[in-house]
Design a protein around this motif. Structure first.
Motif, short mmCIF file in Angstrom:
data_model
loop_
_atom_site.label_atom_id
_atom_site.label_comp_id
_atom_site.label_asym_id
_atom_site.label_seq_id
_atom_site.Cartn_x
_atom_site.Cartn_y
_atom_site.Cartn_z
N LYS A 1 0.72 -1.27 0.00
CA LYS A 1 0.04 -0.07 -0.05
C LYS A 1 0.94 1.25 -0.06
O LYS A 1 1.00 2.01 1.05
N SER B 1 -8.21 5.34 -3.85
CA SER B 1 -8.75 4.12 -4.10
C SER B 1 -7.64 3.07 -4.39
O SER B 1 -7.09 3.36 -5.54
N TYR B 2 -7.60 1.74 -3.72
CA TYR B 2 -6.68 0.96 -4.13
C TYR B 2 -7.23 -0.39 -4.59
O TYR B 2 -8.34 -0.78 -4.12
N SER C 1 -7.75 -4.46 -5.25
CA SER C 1 -7.75 -5.58 -4.24
C SER C 1 -6.66 -6.32 -4.44
O SER C 1 -6.10 -6.36 -5.73
N GLY C 2 -6.11 -7.20 -3.74
CA GLY C 2 -4.98 -8.02 -3.74
C GLY C 2 -3.92 -7.42 -3.59
O GLY C 2 -3.73 -7.43 -2.15
N ARG C 3 -3.07 -6.83 -4.46
CA ARG C 3 -1.90 -6.27 -4.09
C ARG C 3 -0.74 -7.04 -3.38
O ARG C 3 -0.10 -6.37 -2.61
N TYR D 1 -0.55 -2.97 -10.32
CA TYR D 1 -1.71 -2.49 -9.70
C TYR D 1 -1.84 -0.83 -9.68
O TYR D 1 -0.90 -0.26 -9.61
#
Length: 265
Positions: free
Chosen positions: A66, A87-88, A90-92, A98
């Protein structure tokens, strides 16, 4: 009574705002009016230009990533976090690319995005063994979040020219033989991993960093597993390039020695 042009402290109130548009890269403006004298001023709202992530590239370690976000306008001034939301996806966590989306609010509208990558973990070269006009390289297996490997070799230790790259498509393979090279030539060899991922619907290779290189000198065309006398010197077991005359002399010596030994018996 005070004159209309008497000195006073202005008390400005915002009368209108044209929001800066990040998507269209369009500046906005804020108009203010003094409630005492009626004077108006206009200031420019510079459009958001860059979204920078604290880390653009990670190495896979199985943990969620993150990166933090910094936003600047077209004049290079930082825009406060109160003017946008982040906004991030999912997963990462796994190897891939990403995209982080920044949506503006308040005096700004529109959105901008920035992308970071999680790259596969690298490997290391275990050994490089010389072969006839070639070599065999062995490396440490790195099967987690990888598709395969790339072997690169060069006659330049800095790999700035003459590089050749060979792809190994299975991540459980840990060695590769390379042939048809120059004899008695020094080569530098290194290995990296890769993984094929989907980016915008297309297959893309993400690579690890290169391993530390190891060097090897290829063998000559003729290879013998025993010592061979050449003149006054004796060549130890390795590959030696023989002239036609030297090879004839060696065979003749072996024949005479064998005949002499038989006669003594």
């Amino acid at each position: 009574a005070a004159s209309w042009n008497a000195k006073h402290t202005h008390s400005y109130q915002v009368t209108s705002t044209v929001k800066a548009n990040a998507t269209k890269n369009a500046n906005g403006k804020i108009t203010r009016k003094c409630s005492v004298c009626g004077k108006t001023t206009t200031s420019t709202l510079y459009a958001p230009k860059t979204v920078t992530l604290s880390v653009a590239s990670y190495t896979y370690d199985g943990k969620v990533k993150k990166p933090s976000v910094t936003v600047k306008d077209s004049k290079g001034n930082k825009i406060g976090s109160q003017y946008y939301t982040v906004s991030y996806p999912s997963g990462r966590k796994n190897v891939g690319k990403y995209t982080v989306k920044v949506t503006f609010k308040g005096n700004y509208i529109g959105s901008k995005s920035a992308t970071f990558a999680i790259k596969p973990k690298g490997t290391s070269v275990s050994k490089v063994t010389a072969a006839k006009k070639g070599f065999k390289v062995t490396w440490k297996k790195q099967a987690t979040q990888t598709t395969g490997y790339e072997v690169q070799y060069s006659t330049a230790s800095n790999f700035k020219k003459g590089n050749k790259t060979v792809t190994v498509s299975k991540n459980k393979t840990t060695s590769k033989s390379v042939s048809k090279l120059s004899a008695k030539k020094k080569y530098y060899v290194r290995v990296r991993t890769y993984k094929i991922v989907k980016v915008n619907g297309k297959n893309v290779k993400l690579y690890s960093g290169w391993s530390k290189a190891k060097s090897v000198t290829t063998k000559n065309k003729f290879c013998f597993g025993f010592s061979i006398p050449v003149g006054a010197a004796t060549c130890r077991p390795h590959c030696v390039q023989f002239t036609h005359h030297t090879l004839q002399m060696y065979i003749l010596r072996k024949y005479i020695a064998s005949f002499y030994n038989n006669e003594k018996r």
